[in-house]
Enzyme design. Structure first.
Site, PDB file in Angstrom:
ATOM      1  N   GLY A 130       0.901  -1.286   0.271  1.00 21.32           N
ATOM      2  CA  GLY A 130       0.464  -0.002   0.382  1.00 21.32           C
ATOM      3  C   GLY A 130       0.634   1.264   0.098  1.00 21.32           C
ATOM      4  O   GLY A 130       1.013   2.310  -0.020  1.00 21.32           O
TER       5      GLY A 130
ATOM      6  N   GLY B 159       2.532   2.396  -2.910  1.00 20.72           N
ATOM      7  CA  GLY B 159       2.741   2.582  -4.458  1.00 20.72           C
ATOM      8  C   GLY B 159       3.935   1.958  -4.349  1.00 20.72           C
ATOM      9  O   GLY B 159       4.337   2.276  -5.661  1.00 20.72           O
ATOM     10  N   LEU B 160       4.737   1.096  -3.996  1.00 20.04           N
ATOM     11  CA  LEU B 160       5.718   0.505  -4.412  1.00 20.04           C
ATOM     12  C   LEU B 160       5.454  -0.791  -5.513  1.00 20.04           C
ATOM     13  O   LEU B 160       6.189  -1.804  -5.758  1.00 20.04           O
ATOM     14  CB  LEU B 160       6.978   0.174  -3.389  1.00 20.04           C
TER      15      LEU B 160
ATOM     16  N   GLU C  54      -6.641  -8.792 -11.975  1.00 21.88           N
ATOM     17  CA  GLU C  54      -6.283  -6.901 -11.557  1.00 21.88           C
ATOM     18  C   GLU C  54      -7.746  -6.414 -11.119  1.00 21.88           C
ATOM     19  O   GLU C  54      -8.268  -5.878 -10.581  1.00 21.88           O
ATOM     20  CB  GLU C  54      -4.852  -6.118 -10.989  1.00 21.88           C
TER      21      GLU C  54
ATOM     22  N   ASP D 148       3.105  -1.861 -13.641  1.00 20.83           N
ATOM     23  CA  ASP D 148       3.159  -2.481 -12.743  1.00 20.83           C
ATOM     24  C   ASP D 148       3.538  -3.766 -12.646  1.00 20.83           C
ATOM     25  O   ASP D 148       5.246  -4.100 -12.436  1.00 20.83           O
ATOM     26  CB  ASP D 148       2.545  -2.178 -10.897  1.00 20.83           C
TER      27      ASP D 148
HETATM   28  P1  ADP Z   1       0.518  -1.112  -3.634  1.00 15.93           P
HETATM   29  O1  ADP Z   1       0.596  -2.371  -4.790  1.00 15.93           O
HETATM   30  O2  ADP Z   1       0.832   0.149  -3.729  1.00 15.93           O
HETATM   31  O3  ADP Z   1       1.688  -2.005  -2.559  1.00 15.93           O
HETATM   32  P2  ADP Z   1      -2.133  -1.604  -3.855  1.00 15.93           P
HETATM   33  O4  ADP Z   1      -3.443  -1.825  -2.919  1.00 15.93           O
HETATM   34  O5  ADP Z   1      -2.014  -2.041  -5.057  1.00 15.93           O
HETATM   35  O6  ADP Z   1      -1.237  -1.234  -3.160  1.00 15.93           O
HETATM   36  O7  ADP Z   1      -2.029  -3.605  -3.141  1.00 15.93           O
HETATM   37  C1  ADP Z   1      -1.525  -4.280  -2.012  1.00 15.93           C
HETATM   38  C2  ADP Z   1      -2.330  -5.325  -1.652  1.00 15.93           C
HETATM   39  O8  ADP Z   1      -1.631  -6.392  -2.393  1.00 15.93           O
HETATM   40  C3  ADP Z   1      -2.324  -5.504  -0.048  1.00 15.93           C
HETATM   41  O9  ADP Z   1      -3.513  -4.878   0.275  1.00 15.93           O
HETATM   42  C4  ADP Z   1      -2.754  -6.674  -0.364  1.00 15.93           C
HETATM   43  O10 ADP Z   1      -4.077  -7.571  -0.692  1.00 15.93           O
HETATM   44  C5  ADP Z   1      -1.725  -7.829  -1.728  1.00 15.93           C
HETATM   45  N1  ADP Z   1      -0.512  -7.792  -1.142  1.00 15.93           N
HETATM   46  C6  ADP Z   1      -0.180  -7.447  -1.868  1.00 15.93           C
HETATM   47  N2  ADP Z   1       1.301  -7.676  -1.135  1.00 15.93           N
HETATM   48  C7  ADP Z   1       0.836  -9.294  -0.332  1.00 15.93           C
HETATM   49  C8  ADP Z   1       2.094 -10.110   0.616  1.00 15.93           C
HETATM   50  N3  ADP Z   1       3.355 -10.755   0.926  1.00 15.93           N
HETATM   51  N4  ADP Z   1       0.759 -10.822   0.912  1.00 15.93           N
HETATM   52  C9  ADP Z   1      -0.652 -11.187   1.068  1.00 15.93           C
HETATM   53  N5  ADP Z   1      -1.157  -9.883   0.757  1.00 15.93           N
HETATM   54  C10 ADP Z   1      -0.654  -9.217   0.245  1.00 15.93           C
HETATM   55 MG    MG Z   2      -1.128  -1.993  -6.553  1.00 22.72          MG
END
Ligand code: ADP
Ligand code: MG
Length: 368
Positions: free
Chosen positions: A107, A109-110, A145, A157
């Protein structure tokens, strides 16, 4: 014993922001932070998902039940969506046990979401010998996605996580998906690129994203082109004259100048002039702040403070309204920049930012 271990990185975008839905250019590079998946095949039509980063146990899903809109919601929709997208495209993917563990901040933005998707696609591609090329995998992950999770994201991404290479940024033309690896060696020039995660996400960001997107489409339509990408930099002033709506002019100006900045950064990097990209990054921030209006006080504070502390350039990265910024600095100046950022955030009463250097790293791959 598992059948194998795969890893896929998060990413930051060096330059080219909000250009992806205008058929424009982006230039991300992969972070050293990865999501690792330990995977075993199973033959009973079940997908069993577990993440060490999420509270709660494993989730078991039947492959035959995977359907957009029918997922349980939550994190498992990302990998389940990938399996659905692969199968929906006709690829014979069976069941699997997958355990995830990640060092990509979520969350921020990475792109932890793309890391999660891409590592899943790559592991299943290898285990089930699907023979998919990486750009195709990225496309299927994007579909997961968009359609399964329901997040309207572009192709950057997933392509970054799947296709980046060590020591390079990836120039991606989002119109025809042509890719070019651009040398981006920071260490050899005594430079560091800091990622500064502000740890804020302002609530209205989704609605504002939609408004910017619609505004860009209106501007392109008013100018009679398929997308703002089709307005050449040399034709910008004439195009702005033809845009009657004063709200649309700054949007168009950002997109056209931003695509031009991507080209300027490529030319500088290819000439080995890494330091010289600093001012171009800072210009990009001013354009996102003043013309596109997607910055926020925390991101502006990072940029202003870093520049005052002697950084070579800085800008917000990602969609804006929070998330992360990047700062280009001489390695010798890095500690000072970091201290000034922490102090500025403390005295403004903001949460302490998370700051780390980002080395352009390899894209997804099999680990063992
Ligand atoms: P970003 O891609 O910028 O980190 P997003 O909102 O697009 O933010 O994605 C974040 C979401 O992806 C998290 O809330 C979770 O649902 C999922 N996620 C990412 N990495 C993991 C992980 N290692 N284990 C479980 N869920 C993950
Ligand atoms: Mg994302």
């Amino acid at each position: 014993m598992s059948d194998g271990v795969w890893a896929a990185p998060g990413r930051v975008n060096l330059i080219g922001e909000h250009t992806d839905y205008n058929d424009g250019f982006v230039m991300p590079f992969a972070l050293p932070h990865t999501t690792v998946a330990t995977v075993s095949r199973r033959n009973d039509g079940v997908l069993r998902l577990h993440s060490a980063d999420v509270a709660g146990g494993a989730v078991e899903l039947r492959l035959d039940d995977l359907e957009p809109g029918r997922g349980p919601g939550g994190w498992t929709d990302y990998p389940a969506g990938v399996v659905w997208a692969l199968r929906d495209a006709g690829h014979a993917v069976g069941g699997a046990d997958i355990n995830y563990e990640s060092t990509v901040p979520t969350g921020a933005g990475l792109s932890s979401s793309a890391a999660l998707e891409v590592v899943t696609a790559l592991a299943l591609n290898d285990l089930y010998e699907l023979g998919l090329q990486r750009p195709r995998m990225a496309r299927l992950c994007q579909r997961a996605e968009n359609e399964y999770v329901g997040a309207p994201t572009g192709i950057m991404d997933q392509t970054a996580s799947a296709c980046c290479t060590e020591g390079h940024a990836l120039h991606l033309d989002t119109r025809d998906l042509a890719q070019r690896q651009i040398p981006f060696d920071l260490a050899a020039r005594g430079l560091e690129l800091l990622v500064v995660d502000t740890r804020v996400k302002h609530a209205h960001s989704d609605g504002e994203y939609g408004k910017r997107r619609a505004g860009c489409e209106s501007a392109a339509a008013a100018l009679g082109v398929p997308a703002l990408r089709d307005i050449p930099y040399e034709g910008l002033l004439a195009a702005l004259d033809r845009l009657a709506d004063p709200e649309l002019r700054p949007l168009a100006r950002h997109i056209v100048t931003e695509n031009h900045r991507v080209e300027r950064v490529i030319a500088l990097l290819e000439a080995g002039e890494v330091r010289a990209i600093g001012p171009v990054l800072t210009e990009g921030h001013a354009s996102l702040r003043d013309d596109f209006r997607v910055s926020c006080p925390e991101l502006d504070l990072v940029v202003d403070t870093a520049l005052e502390a002697g950084a070579l350039g800085a800008r917000m990265t990602g969609g804006g309204f929070g998330g992360s910024a990047i700062v280009l600095t001489d390695t010798s100046q890095s500690a000072t920049v970091r201290t000034c950022l922490s102090e500025a955030f403390a005295s403004a009463g903001h949460k302490a930012p998370r700051i780390f250097p980002a080395t352009p790293s390899r894209g997804a791959g099999r680990v063992s």
